[in-house]
Design a protein around this motif. Sequence first.
Motif, PDB file in Angstrom:
ATOM      1  N   ALA A  22      -3.334  -0.563  -4.965  1.00 15.49           N
ATOM      2  CA  ALA A  22      -3.001  -1.454  -3.631  1.00 15.49           C
ATOM      3  C   ALA A  22      -4.130  -2.348  -3.413  1.00 15.49           C
ATOM      4  N   TYR A  23      -5.180  -2.442  -4.050  1.00 16.23           N
ATOM      5  CA  TYR A  23      -5.939  -3.444  -3.826  1.00 16.23           C
ATOM      6  C   TYR A  23      -6.223  -4.527  -4.611  1.00 16.23           C
ATOM      7  N   PHE A  24      -6.205  -4.403  -6.123  1.00 11.85           N
ATOM      8  CA  PHE A  24      -5.614  -5.727  -6.991  1.00 11.85           C
ATOM      9  C   PHE A  24      -4.528  -5.865  -7.429  1.00 11.85           C
ATOM     10  N   LEU A  25      -3.474  -5.534  -6.465  1.00  8.92           N
ATOM     11  CA  LEU A  25      -2.091  -5.432  -6.817  1.00  8.92           C
ATOM     12  C   LEU A  25      -2.044  -6.483  -5.332  1.00  8.92           C
ATOM     13  N   GLY A  26      -2.927  -6.419  -4.444  1.00 13.00           N
ATOM     14  CA  GLY A  26      -3.231  -7.434  -3.189  1.00 13.00           C
ATOM     15  C   GLY A  26      -3.562  -8.155  -3.914  1.00 13.00           C
ATOM     16  N   GLU A  27      -4.838  -8.735  -4.095  1.00 14.39           N
ATOM     17  CA  GLU A  27      -5.364  -9.192  -4.169  1.00 14.39           C
ATOM     18  C   GLU A  27      -5.116 -10.333  -5.353  1.00 14.39           C
ATOM     19  N   GLN A  28      -4.194  -9.753  -6.278  1.00 12.72           N
ATOM     20  CA  GLN A  28      -3.701 -11.041  -7.203  1.00 12.72           C
ATOM     21  C   GLN A  28      -2.678 -11.778  -6.417  1.00 12.72           C
ATOM     22  N   THR A  29      -2.510 -11.770  -5.917  1.00 20.87           N
ATOM     23  CA  THR A  29      -1.129 -12.566  -4.458  1.00 20.87           C
ATOM     24  C   THR A  29      -1.511 -12.921  -3.635  1.00 20.87           C
ATOM     25  N   LYS A  30      -2.999 -13.039  -3.134  1.00 19.42           N
ATOM     26  CA  LYS A  30      -3.767 -13.672  -1.988  1.00 19.42           C
ATOM     27  C   LYS A  30      -4.347 -15.441  -2.188  1.00 19.42           C
ATOM     28  N   THR A  31      -4.477 -15.906  -1.812  1.00 16.84           N
ATOM     29  CA  THR A  31      -5.217 -17.416  -1.806  1.00 16.84           C
ATOM     30  C   THR A  31      -6.714 -16.487  -2.670  1.00 16.84           C
ATOM     31  N   ILE A  32      -6.714 -18.040  -3.733  1.00 13.19           N
ATOM     32  CA  ILE A  32      -7.684 -17.800  -3.803  1.00 13.19           C
ATOM     33  C   ILE A  32      -9.193 -19.470  -3.971  1.00 13.19           C
ATOM     34  N   THR A  50      -3.814  -2.395 -12.782  1.00 11.57           N
ATOM     35  CA  THR A  50      -2.377  -2.291 -12.560  1.00 11.57           C
ATOM     36  C   THR A  50      -1.306  -2.834 -13.413  1.00 11.57           C
ATOM     37  N   GLY A  51      -2.128  -2.306 -14.531  1.00 12.88           N
ATOM     38  CA  GLY A  51      -1.316  -3.053 -15.647  1.00 12.88           C
ATOM     39  C   GLY A  51       0.502  -4.079 -16.030  1.00 12.88           C
TER      40      GLY A  51
END
Length: 73
Positions: A22-32, A50-51
């Motif tokens: 959940a953390y990495f899926l969320g981080e992949q969609t956040k602003t950066i 996450t694959g």
Amino acid sequence: MAILISLFIVGWLAVSLIGTQAYFLGEQTKTIHQRNWNSPEFDRLAKSFTGKDTDYLVRIPAYSLDAYNAQKN
């Protein structure tokens, strides 16, 4: 008692795995932030957990329009 301990361990492992995904899926969609835009370490970790590859079409740079730049226009 051994069954209770083993259930606790299995539950903890399941929660940690789900939380990590959940953390990495969320981080992949956040602003950066721009300095972190091309981070091969993050991409490698995120894909291993996450694959999925990081989709840079979904991510937007953070702080690209900050308060200072917004007032200049």
